[in-house]
Design an enzyme around this catalytic site. Structure first.
Site, PDB file in Angstrom:
ATOM      1  N   LYS A   1      42.139  -8.480  -7.000  1.00  0.00           N
ATOM      2  CA  LYS A   1      42.690  -8.992  -5.740  1.00  0.00           C
ATOM      3  C   LYS A   1      41.671  -9.964  -5.136  1.00  0.00           C
ATOM      4  O   LYS A   1      40.485  -9.635  -5.002  1.00  0.00           O
ATOM      5  CB  LYS A   1      42.914  -7.816  -4.800  1.00  0.00           C
TER       6      LYS A   1
HETATM    7  C1  E4P Z   1      48.254  -4.743   0.504  1.00  0.00           C
HETATM    8  O1  E4P Z   1      48.002  -5.338  -0.513  1.00  0.00           O
HETATM    9  C2  E4P Z   1      47.765  -5.168   1.834  1.00  0.00           C
HETATM   10  O2  E4P Z   1      46.384  -5.191   1.857  1.00  0.00           O
HETATM   11  C3  E4P Z   1      48.327  -4.232   2.882  1.00  0.00           C
HETATM   12  O3  E4P Z   1      49.733  -4.112   2.656  1.00  0.00           O
HETATM   13  C4  E4P Z   1      48.039  -4.674   4.295  1.00  0.00           C
HETATM   14  O4  E4P Z   1      48.763  -3.869   5.193  1.00  0.00           O
HETATM   15  P1  E4P Z   1      48.430  -3.810   6.752  1.00  0.00           P
HETATM   16  O5  E4P Z   1      48.732  -5.145   7.359  1.00  0.00           O
HETATM   17  O6  E4P Z   1      49.334  -2.737   7.279  1.00  0.00           O
HETATM   18  O7  E4P Z   1      46.981  -3.460   6.874  1.00  0.00           O
END
Ligand code: E4P
Length: 213
Positions: free
Chosen positions: A83
């Site tokens: 990522k």
């Molecule tokens: C996933 O890959 C993201 O990091 C996550 O869905 C972010 O979610 P949030 O905005 O609720 O922290």
């Protein structure tokens, strides 16, 4: 639409996996902090439970640093996806990883053109954040719709991974819009089972069965 689970909580992953709800897992530094355990140990354990892709986020600000982290992460499991944040350095890293056949997930996508750049860099997934846009009064779902249209216009193979999903309506809208994947917190995933008519229907069947069982 594939269901990824957005957590580093092992017990939640096991529970959802037993229900057949886990096509993959996404993590980020905040989710690792919330789980309160060692990063490498946690990812290795997730990788031993789930066979689908597991996103692990790099922390470096330079492409060189991201690539070093990626080299380490890919030894933690056979299904690790790197990522990378949506920055110029991030896109350099995605390009290099993609040329080596390593899967990537470009995170913190808040505009359709950011998604297009990530796809052109060779990203396997783009993660548009629906909930965080809604939080600032911008319609998050419109972003998914626009990215879907752009990727379809040019037959781009990059998968749209709806992220920052906060409720079942986000999930439904993601599916209707044609997101390839939605990554969902465990509580939201389990919420789908809850429907008053399902619950009252079960009670009625059980009561009626008493008459003949
Ligand atoms: C996933 O890959 C993201 O990091 C996550 O869905 C972010 O979610 P949030 O905005 O609720 O922290």
């Amino acid at each position: 639409m594939k269901f990824f689970i957005d957590t580093a909580d092992i017990s939640a992953i096991i529970k959802a996996n037993e229900m057949g709800l886990v096509d993959g897992v996404t993590t980020n530094p905040s989710l690792i902090k919330k789980a309160g355990r060692d990063h490498e140990q946690t990812i290795r354990e997730i990788s031993s439970i789930v066979s689908g892709p597991i996103s692990v986020e790099t922390l470096s600000e330079t492409a060189e640093g991201m690539l070093k982290e990626a080299d380490q992460y890919i030894t933690w499991g056979s299904n690790i996806v790197i990522k990378v944040v949506m920055t110029p350095e991030g896109m350099k890293a995605v390009r290099a990883l993609s040329s080596r056949g390593i899967k990537t997930n470009v995170t913190l996508i808040f505009s359709p053109l950011q998604a297009l750049i990530a796809a052109k860099s060779g990203a396997t997934y783009v993660s548009p954040f629906i909930g965080r846009l809604d939080d600032i009064s911008q319609p998050g779902m419109e972003l998914i719709t626009q990215i879907r249209q752009i990727f379809d216009n040019y037959d781009l193979p990059t998968e749209i991974l709806a992220a920052s999903v906060r409720n079942p309506v986000h999930m439904l809208d993601s599916a209707l819009t044609g997101a390839d994947v939605a990554t969902v917190p465990p509580e939201t995933l389990f919420q789908i089972f809850k429907h008053p008519l399902t619950e009252s229907g079960i009670q009625k069947f059980l009561e009626d069965a008493k008459a003949w069982a």
